[in-house]
Design an enzyme around this catalytic site. Structure first.
Site, PDB file in Angstrom:
ATOM      1  N   HIS A 197      30.733  75.508   5.301  1.00  0.00           N
ATOM      2  CA  HIS A 197      29.707  76.379   5.103  1.00  0.00           C
ATOM      3  C   HIS A 197      29.671  77.291   4.656  1.00  0.00           C
ATOM      4  O   HIS A 197      30.207  78.681   5.305  1.00  0.00           O
ATOM      5  CB  HIS A 197      29.054  76.113   6.471  1.00  0.00           C
ATOM      6  CG  HIS A 197      27.954  76.408   6.479  1.00  0.00           C
ATOM      7  ND1 HIS A 197      26.731  75.204   6.577  1.00  0.00           N
ATOM      8  CD2 HIS A 197      26.738  77.820   6.418  1.00  0.00           C
ATOM      9  CE1 HIS A 197      25.949  75.573   6.534  1.00  0.00           C
ATOM     10  NE2 HIS A 197      25.559  76.976   6.549  1.00  0.00           N
ATOM     11  N   CYS A 198      28.908  77.880   3.199  1.00  0.00           N
ATOM     12  CA  CYS A 198      29.134  79.023   3.015  1.00  0.00           C
ATOM     13  C   CYS A 198      27.393  79.248   3.470  1.00  0.00           C
ATOM     14  O   CYS A 198      26.041  79.424   3.113  1.00  0.00           O
ATOM     15  CB  CYS A 198      29.066  78.835   1.563  1.00  0.00           C
ATOM     16  SG  CYS A 198      28.148  80.588   0.610  1.00  0.00           S
ATOM     17  N   ILE A 199      27.554  81.138   4.211  1.00  0.00           N
ATOM     18  CA  ILE A 199      26.022  81.348   4.413  1.00  0.00           C
ATOM     19  C   ILE A 199      25.550  81.569   2.706  1.00  0.00           C
ATOM     20  O   ILE A 199      24.249  82.639   2.941  1.00  0.00           O
ATOM     21  CB  ILE A 199      26.208  82.666   5.542  1.00  0.00           C
ATOM     22  CG1 ILE A 199      26.747  84.170   4.606  1.00  0.00           C
ATOM     23  CG2 ILE A 199      26.759  82.250   6.482  1.00  0.00           C
ATOM     24  CD1 ILE A 199      26.878  85.181   5.379  1.00  0.00           C
ATOM     25  N   ASN A 250      23.411  79.623   2.111  1.00  0.00           N
ATOM     26  CA  ASN A 250      22.585  79.156   2.933  1.00  0.00           C
ATOM     27  C   ASN A 250      22.524  77.055   3.058  1.00  0.00           C
ATOM     28  O   ASN A 250      21.798  76.099   3.635  1.00  0.00           O
ATOM     29  CB  ASN A 250      21.201  79.231   3.336  1.00  0.00           C
ATOM     30  CG  ASN A 250      20.344  78.615   4.971  1.00  0.00           C
ATOM     31  OD1 ASN A 250      21.117  79.269   5.576  1.00  0.00           O
ATOM     32  ND2 ASN A 250      19.218  78.576   4.561  1.00  0.00           N
ATOM     33  N   ASN A 251      23.915  76.450   3.362  1.00  0.00           N
ATOM     34  CA  ASN A 251      23.892  75.318   2.554  1.00  0.00           C
ATOM     35  C   ASN A 251      25.005  75.446   2.298  1.00  0.00           C
ATOM     36  O   ASN A 251      26.451  76.116   2.264  1.00  0.00           O
ATOM     37  CB  ASN A 251      23.508  74.911   1.404  1.00  0.00           C
ATOM     38  CG  ASN A 251      23.419  73.781   1.436  1.00  0.00           C
ATOM     39  OD1 ASN A 251      23.974  72.657   1.916  1.00  0.00           O
ATOM     40  ND2 ASN A 251      23.341  73.139   0.063  1.00  0.00           N
TER      41      ASN A 251
END
Length: 261
Positions: free
Chosen positions: A125-127, A130-131
């Site tokens: 999950h990559c901040i 945002n996905n």
């Protein structure tokens, strides 16, 4: 499949940084080094704009594309011996079942605590987007990182060239008025170039091995357990470097990645 948009501070920071770097690169670095009205200036401005636009488009696709949902109707085929139904790190005979989503999950799918659902071939999950990065948006995420590295290094070269040109032409007083832009861009571009280059190298390695970040860490433990038992561990999804690479580039959903049968 597209996702709905919601406000994200990290995404806002990324977009602001891209806009600032683009403005400084074209209207300060290129203009002061070559002049925007000259042939070299126009050529560099067009090329950099093309790289930046491609980078932004893929960034937008990485944000808006659903990484891949596990179909609610998915049921593992326990009679097909060629379809792995167990998680790599497990030695037991239990089927892969997500207690949080209350349904079976195929190989390479994992539950994301942030998105609160299972994601197909989840990498992480990559901040910053945002996905989750998963099966459906991994390709655009990778292409975004490639063009982000090119854009950062290109901008950094133009920054250094612009400063060198100013010093050679004895235009220090004029350069002082742009000192803040040079300093901020330098502080952004140097760490970004290093961090994104490392990230790119890491994902190239994962692609050539047909692994996700999660599977890499699971594989470390699986390798240790195999060596402890006197066996040799081999990643079950490795098709060979060329096949692994073409699978990602072509985003071939029929390849043996998900085993959704």
């Amino acid at each position: 499949m597209k996702r709905g948009f919601s406000f994200s501070l990290p995404v806002t920071v990324v977009i602001s940084a891209i806009a600032f770097i683009y403005f400084c690169t074209v209207f300060i670095f290129i203009d002061r080094w070559f002049g925007l009205m000259t042939s070299p200036g126009v050529m560099n401005a067009v090329v950099f704009t093309g790289v930046a636009v491609t980078c932004v488009l893929n960034y937008g696709f990485a944000i808006s594309t659903d990484p891949g949902r596990v179909p609610s109707s998915f049921m593992p085929d326990i009679e097909d011996s060629e379809v792995p139904i167990h998680e790599i790190k497990r030695k037991g005979g239990d089927l892969r079942y997500c207690q949080k989503c209350s349904h079976f999950k195929p190989p390479r799918a994992h539950h994301c605590r942030v998105c609160k659902r299972c994601v197909l071939r989840m990498d992480h999950h990559c901040i910053w987007i945002n996905n989750c990065v998963g099966h459906a948006n991994y390709k655009v995420f990778f292409v975004f990182v490639v063009y982000a590295v090119i854009a950062c290094i290109y901008s950094l070269v133009l920054l250094v060239g612009s400063l060198t040109n100013d010093s050679q032409n004895d235009e220090q007083q004029s350069a002082d008025s742009f000192r803040t832009a040079y300093v901020i861009c330098g502080l952004l571009l140097v760490p970004l170039s290093v961090a994104l280059s490392v990230l790119l190298g890491w994902h190239i390695y994962l692609i050539l091995q047909n692994k996700t970040t999660i599977e890499y860490h699971e594989g470390v433990r699986a390798m240790w357990l195999a060596e402890k038992g006197g066996n040799v561990y081999k990643h079950p999804y490795d098709l060979g470097s060329y096949e692994n690479l073409t699978t990602v580039i072509t985003c071939n959903e029929t390849a043996p990645l998900l085993f959704l049968r």
